[in-house]
Design a protein around this motif. Structure first.
Motif, PDB file in Angstrom:
ATOM      1  N   PHE A  20       0.749  -1.091  -0.077  1.00  0.00           N
ATOM      2  CA  PHE A  20      -0.065  -0.059  -0.072  1.00  0.00           C
ATOM      3  C   PHE A  20       0.933   1.240  -0.108  1.00  0.00           C
ATOM      4  CE2 PHE A  20      -3.439  -2.626   2.421  1.00  0.00           C
ATOM      5  CZ  PHE A  20      -3.977  -3.138   1.153  1.00  0.00           C
ATOM      6  N   ASP A  21       1.919   1.185   0.773  1.00  0.00           N
ATOM      7  CA  ASP A  21       2.806   2.709   0.894  1.00  0.00           C
ATOM      8  C   ASP A  21       3.196   2.686  -0.671  1.00  0.00           C
ATOM      9  OD1 ASP A  21       2.471   3.053   3.697  1.00  0.00           O
ATOM     10  OD2 ASP A  21       4.313   1.882   4.193  1.00  0.00           O
ATOM     11  N   GLN A  22       3.850   1.624  -1.285  1.00  0.00           N
ATOM     12  CA  GLN A  22       4.573   1.790  -2.408  1.00  0.00           C
ATOM     13  C   GLN A  22       3.572   2.146  -3.639  1.00  0.00           C
ATOM     14  OE1 GLN A  22       6.469  -1.749  -3.783  1.00  0.00           O
ATOM     15  NE2 GLN A  22       7.788  -0.928  -5.281  1.00  0.00           N
ATOM     16  N   LEU A  23       2.428   1.525  -3.386  1.00  0.00           N
ATOM     17  CA  LEU A  23       1.132   1.890  -4.405  1.00  0.00           C
ATOM     18  C   LEU A  23       0.562   3.411  -4.286  1.00  0.00           C
ATOM     19  CD1 LEU A  23      -1.085  -1.200  -4.580  1.00  0.00           C
ATOM     20  CD2 LEU A  23       0.235  -0.383  -6.392  1.00  0.00           C
ATOM     21  N   PHE A  24       0.380   3.763  -3.220  1.00  0.00           N
ATOM     22  CA  PHE A  24      -0.255   5.152  -3.016  1.00  0.00           C
ATOM     23  C   PHE A  24       0.978   6.301  -3.090  1.00  0.00           C
ATOM     24  CE2 PHE A  24      -3.468   2.510  -0.055  1.00  0.00           C
ATOM     25  CZ  PHE A  24      -4.158   2.136  -1.299  1.00  0.00           C
ATOM     26  N   ASN A  25       2.232   5.902  -2.923  1.00  0.00           N
ATOM     27  CA  ASN A  25       3.161   6.985  -3.083  1.00  0.00           C
ATOM     28  C   ASN A  25       3.679   6.877  -4.651  1.00  0.00           C
ATOM     29  OD1 ASN A  25       3.135   7.862  -0.518  1.00  0.00           O
ATOM     30  ND2 ASN A  25       4.297   6.129   0.404  1.00  0.00           N
ATOM     31  N   SER A  26       3.395   6.007  -5.501  1.00  0.00           N
ATOM     32  CA  SER A  26       4.029   5.869  -6.715  1.00  0.00           C
ATOM     33  C   SER A  26       3.322   7.046  -7.770  1.00  0.00           C
ATOM     34  CB  SER A  26       3.698   4.410  -7.318  1.00  0.00           C
ATOM     35  OG  SER A  26       2.339   4.339  -7.452  1.00  0.00           O
ATOM     36  N   GLY A  27       1.981   7.441  -7.534  1.00  0.00           N
ATOM     37  CA  GLY A  27       1.455   8.172  -8.555  1.00  0.00           C
ATOM     38  C   GLY A  27       0.932   7.326  -9.538  1.00  0.00           C
ATOM     39  N   ILE A  28       0.581   5.997  -9.398  1.00  0.00           N
ATOM     40  CA  ILE A  28       0.165   5.267 -10.187  1.00  0.00           C
ATOM     41  C   ILE A  28      -1.257   5.273 -10.274  1.00  0.00           C
ATOM     42  CG2 ILE A  28      -0.183   2.757 -11.188  1.00  0.00           C
ATOM     43  CD1 ILE A  28       2.643   2.273 -10.554  1.00  0.00           C
ATOM     44  N   ASN A  29      -2.123   5.383 -11.228  1.00  0.00           N
ATOM     45  CA  ASN A  29      -3.691   5.319 -11.377  1.00  0.00           C
ATOM     46  C   ASN A  29      -4.362   3.992 -11.116  1.00  0.00           C
ATOM     47  OD1 ASN A  29      -6.356   6.502 -11.094  1.00  0.00           O
ATOM     48  ND2 ASN A  29      -6.398   6.134 -13.529  1.00  0.00           N
ATOM     49  N   ILE A  30      -4.805   3.665 -10.046  1.00  0.00           N
ATOM     50  CA  ILE A  30      -5.339   2.167  -9.981  1.00  0.00           C
ATOM     51  C   ILE A  30      -7.021   2.500  -9.727  1.00  0.00           C
ATOM     52  CG2 ILE A  30      -5.410   0.169  -8.812  1.00  0.00           C
ATOM     53  CD1 ILE A  30      -2.412   1.015  -8.027  1.00  0.00           C
ATOM     54  N   GLU A  31      -7.871   1.702 -10.227  1.00  0.00           N
ATOM     55  CA  GLU A  31      -9.302   1.904 -10.031  1.00  0.00           C
ATOM     56  C   GLU A  31      -9.631   0.405 -10.115  1.00  0.00           C
ATOM     57  OE1 GLU A  31     -11.380   2.732 -14.450  1.00  0.00           O
ATOM     58  OE2 GLU A  31     -10.397   4.572 -12.957  1.00  0.00           O
ATOM     59  N   ILE A  32     -10.928   0.318  -9.439  1.00  0.00           N
ATOM     60  CA  ILE A  32     -11.680  -0.931  -9.380  1.00  0.00           C
ATOM     61  C   ILE A  32     -12.273  -1.027 -10.920  1.00  0.00           C
ATOM     62  CG2 ILE A  32     -13.725  -2.097  -8.351  1.00  0.00           C
ATOM     63  CD1 ILE A  32     -11.414  -1.463  -6.266  1.00  0.00           C
ATOM     64  N   SER A  33     -12.150  -2.384 -11.371  1.00  0.00           N
ATOM     65  CA  SER A  33     -12.537  -2.852 -12.859  1.00  0.00           C
ATOM     66  C   SER A  33     -13.749  -3.432 -12.827  1.00  0.00           C
ATOM     67  CB  SER A  33     -11.366  -3.122 -13.582  1.00  0.00           C
ATOM     68  OG  SER A  33     -11.046  -4.329 -13.169  1.00  0.00           O
ATOM     69  N   SER A  34     -13.726  -4.402 -11.938  1.00  0.00           N
ATOM     70  CA  SER A  34     -15.036  -5.082 -11.654  1.00  0.00           C
ATOM     71  C   SER A  34     -15.143  -5.831 -10.282  1.00  0.00           C
ATOM     72  CB  SER A  34     -14.748  -6.259 -12.525  1.00  0.00           C
ATOM     73  OG  SER A  34     -13.756  -7.270 -12.412  1.00  0.00           O
ATOM     74  N   VAL A  35     -16.208  -6.146  -9.930  1.00  0.00           N
ATOM     75  CA  VAL A  35     -16.827  -6.235  -8.596  1.00  0.00           C
ATOM     76  C   VAL A  35     -17.523  -7.601  -8.640  1.00  0.00           C
ATOM     77  CG1 VAL A  35     -18.000  -5.682  -6.591  1.00  0.00           C
ATOM     78  CG2 VAL A  35     -16.605  -3.758  -7.898  1.00  0.00           C
ATOM     79  N   ASP A  36     -17.229  -8.515  -7.721  1.00  0.00           N
ATOM     80  CA  ASP A  36     -18.132  -9.902  -7.746  1.00  0.00           C
ATOM     81  C   ASP A  36     -19.503  -9.409  -7.147  1.00  0.00           C
ATOM     82  OD1 ASP A  36     -19.491 -11.859  -5.991  1.00  0.00           O
ATOM     83  OD2 ASP A  36     -17.896 -12.958  -6.435  1.00  0.00           O
ATOM     84  N   GLU A  37     -20.446  -9.651  -7.668  1.00  0.00           N
ATOM     85  CA  GLU A  37     -21.936  -9.209  -7.489  1.00  0.00           C
ATOM     86  C   GLU A  37     -22.353  -9.140  -6.105  1.00  0.00           C
ATOM     87  OE1 GLU A  37     -25.315 -12.319  -8.729  1.00  0.00           O
ATOM     88  OE2 GLU A  37     -24.214 -11.451 -10.454  1.00  0.00           O
ATOM     89  N   LYS A  38     -21.854 -10.231  -5.305  1.00  0.00           N
ATOM     90  CA  LYS A  38     -21.987 -10.156  -3.883  1.00  0.00           C
ATOM     91  C   LYS A  38     -21.508  -8.930  -3.165  1.00  0.00           C
ATOM     92  CE  LYS A  38     -19.473 -14.013  -3.521  1.00  0.00           C
ATOM     93  NZ  LYS A  38     -18.949 -14.966  -2.935  1.00  0.00           N
ATOM     94  N   PHE A  39     -20.610  -8.070  -3.796  1.00  0.00           N
ATOM     95  CA  PHE A  39     -19.962  -7.012  -3.095  1.00  0.00           C
ATOM     96  C   PHE A  39     -20.388  -5.825  -3.603  1.00  0.00           C
ATOM     97  CE2 PHE A  39     -17.189 -10.754  -2.275  1.00  0.00           C
ATOM     98  CZ  PHE A  39     -17.428 -10.785  -1.049  1.00  0.00           C
ATOM     99  N   SER A  40     -21.503  -5.787  -4.758  1.00  0.00           N
ATOM    100  CA  SER A  40     -22.038  -4.638  -5.623  1.00  0.00           C
ATOM    101  C   SER A  40     -22.421  -3.459  -4.899  1.00  0.00           C
ATOM    102  CB  SER A  40     -22.555  -4.912  -6.766  1.00  0.00           C
ATOM    103  OG  SER A  40     -23.910  -5.702  -6.316  1.00  0.00           O
ATOM    104  N   ASP A  41     -22.786  -3.735  -3.696  1.00  0.00           N
ATOM    105  CA  ASP A  41     -23.466  -2.930  -2.574  1.00  0.00           C
ATOM    106  C   ASP A  41     -22.544  -2.262  -2.063  1.00  0.00           C
ATOM    107  OD1 ASP A  41     -23.052  -5.068  -1.038  1.00  0.00           O
ATOM    108  OD2 ASP A  41     -24.472  -4.661   0.187  1.00  0.00           O
ATOM    109  N   ILE A  42     -21.251  -2.527  -1.930  1.00  0.00           N
ATOM    110  CA  ILE A  42     -20.298  -1.905  -1.304  1.00  0.00           C
ATOM    111  C   ILE A  42     -19.037  -1.266  -2.145  1.00  0.00           C
ATOM    112  CG2 ILE A  42     -18.284  -2.380   0.572  1.00  0.00           C
ATOM    113  CD1 ILE A  42     -19.907  -4.878   1.422  1.00  0.00           C
TER     114      ILE A  42
END
Length: 122
Positions: free
Chosen positions: A65-87
Motif C-alpha cells: 500500500f505504501d508503495q502503491l499510494f506513493n507511486s502516482g500510479i492510477n489504480i481503479e476498481i475494474s470489476s466487482v463480484d456481484e456479492k459486493f456490488s452494494d459496497i
C-alpha cells in the motif's frame, strides 16, 4: 460468461496473447498468498508455453500500500463480484480512502476475487 469454465478462460487469454504476438512471453500476476491459484496458473499456462511470474508474492500488504499510494500510479476498481456490488463500484479509485471504508470480510487487495483492479501506467 458468469462462472466461466477454465477452458474458455484460458483459450480467450491465450488467443488474445497470440493475436498480439505474445505467445512466448512471461505472464505477470499480482497474486499475493493463495497458493492453489498460483500453482494452477503456473501449471495451466505452462501448457501453452508461458512462464508465470509473481513479483509481489507474499509481500506484506502495508508495504504494498505504501508503495502503491506513493507511486502516482492510477489504480481503479475494474470489476466487482456481484456479492459486493452494494459496497464496491467499478471506476472507484483504489486508494487509502477506499481501504479505510472496506468491511473486514473483504480482502483489501481483492485476493479472494471480491474485486479486480486496472492499473494505468500512463
Amino acid at each position: 460468461p458468469p462462472a466461466c469454465p477454465n477452458d474458455i478462460y484460458l483459450n480467450s487469454i491465450v488467443e488474445k496473447l497470440k493475436e498480439n504476438n505474445l505467445s512466448d512471453s512471461k505472464l505477470i500476476f499480482g497474486d499475493l498468498h493463495i497458493r492453489e491459484i498460483r500453482e494452477w496458473r503456473e501449471q495451466e499456462f505452462a501448457k501453452y508455453g508461458f512462464t508465470c511470474q509473481f513479483p509481489i508474492w507474499q509481500k506484506p500488504y502495508e508495504a504494498l500500500f505504501d508503495q502503491l499510494f506513493n507511486s502516482g500510479i492510477n489504480i481503479e476498481i475494474s470489476s466487482v463480484d456481484e456479492k459486493f456490488s452494494d459496497i464496491l463500484e467499478p471506476g472507484t479509485p483504489f486508494s487509502q480512502r477506499l481501504l479505510d471504508q472496506l468491511p473486514r470480510h473483504i480482502d483489501p487487495m481483492g485476493e479472494n476475487g471480491e474485486f479486480h483492479t486496472r492499473v494505468d501506467l500512463q
